[in-house]
Design an enzyme around this catalytic site. Structure first.
Site, mmCIF file in Angstrom:
data_model
loop_
_atom_site.group_PDB
_atom_site.id
_atom_site.type_symbol
_atom_site.label_atom_id
_atom_site.label_comp_id
_atom_site.label_asym_id
_atom_site.label_seq_id
_atom_site.Cartn_x
_atom_site.Cartn_y
_atom_site.Cartn_z
ATOM 1 N N LYS A 118 -0.586 -0.827 -1.343
ATOM 2 C CA LYS A 118 -1.267 -0.168 -2.454
ATOM 3 C C LYS A 118 -1.442 -1.118 -3.637
ATOM 4 O O LYS A 118 -2.521 -1.190 -4.238
ATOM 5 C CB LYS A 118 -0.488 1.070 -2.904
ATOM 6 C CG LYS A 118 -1.246 1.920 -3.919
ATOM 7 C CD LYS A 118 -0.376 2.967 -4.558
ATOM 8 C CE LYS A 118 0.334 2.407 -5.760
ATOM 9 N NZ LYS A 118 1.039 3.417 -6.567
ATOM 10 N N ASP A 136 -2.954 6.044 -4.291
ATOM 11 C CA ASP A 136 -1.809 6.528 -5.059
ATOM 12 C C ASP A 136 -1.622 8.031 -4.831
ATOM 13 O O ASP A 136 -2.358 8.662 -4.065
ATOM 14 C CB ASP A 136 -1.980 6.188 -6.542
ATOM 15 C CG ASP A 136 -2.945 7.117 -7.266
ATOM 16 O OD1 ASP A 136 -3.741 7.816 -6.602
ATOM 17 O OD2 ASP A 136 -2.906 7.144 -8.504
#
Length: 206
Positions: A118, A136
């Site tokens: 991420k 997220d």
């Protein structure tokens, strides 16, 4: 599943100015800020990075920073001891192995301390506009509620499905819009369902 044109039209109308809310002036500052933002709000990260980067304004200074001092600066955010080690580790590796330049190679990025998929995607998308998804918690929640993904999908499966759904040329923009949508409107607790134009497509309201 919601029609993509309906979703994009809604996001463009309501979150046209969505952008990264982390403060930074250098590539490594962005990378460190993203790493620090794990399980912490951008607002909280901006407070500590303002102190951190003012006291240690270069990579060399971060590399040689006192770990206890960095821990103290970061103490208001979650997992601050681990993150303090990562800050110094990132600076050290960038200097020692990459000649002081943050690598663009995804494999080299994820080899840095505390930099996962991420963080890597978020950095490359923000810094270089790479068509990558920062998956997220907000993006995950919105995607599940709008049935873009299944609730039990793995992160890898979710990333593939959402990336396939959103055209690459607007992936970075839409990613920010989904984050703002989840952060300020379709929240985990007390979402504004009664005001939402997408509620007919949402699993939470149907």
């Amino acid at each position: 599943m919601i029609d993509k044109n309906i979703l994009f039209s809604y996001l463009d109308k309501n979150f046209s100015n969505a952008h990264c809310e982390l403060n930074y002036s250098k590539d490594y500052e962005l990378l460190i800020a993203i790493m620090l933002s794990s399980q912490t709000t951008d607002k909280a990260v901006n407070k500590v990075t303002a102190l951190l980067f003012a006291k240690y304004p270069t990579l060399e200074q971060l590399k040689n920073a006192d770990i206890k001092d960095v821990e103290n600066i970061l103490s208001s955010i979650g997992m601050y001891k681990v993150k303090a080690r990562n800050v110094i580790g990132i600076a050290t590796k960038i200097i020692d192995e990459y000649n002081g330049v943050v690598p663009q190679d995804p494999n080299l990025l994820t080899a840095l301390p505390g930099v996962g998929n991420k963080t890597k995607n978020c950095f490359l998308a923000e810094m270089y506009n790479y068509p990558l998804l920062a998956l997220d918690t907000h993006v995950q929640r919105i995607s599940k509620r709008l049935k873009l993904v299944k609730k039990n999908d793995s992160l890898d499966v979710m990333e593939k499905k959402i990336t396939k759904f959103i055209p690459s040329e607007r992936l970075v923009k839409t990613n920010h819009q989904l984050i703002w949508f989840g952060r300020y409107f379709c929240k985990a607790k007390n979402p504004k369902c009664s005001e939402c134009e997408l509620k007919q497509y949402c699993s939470k309201t149907n």
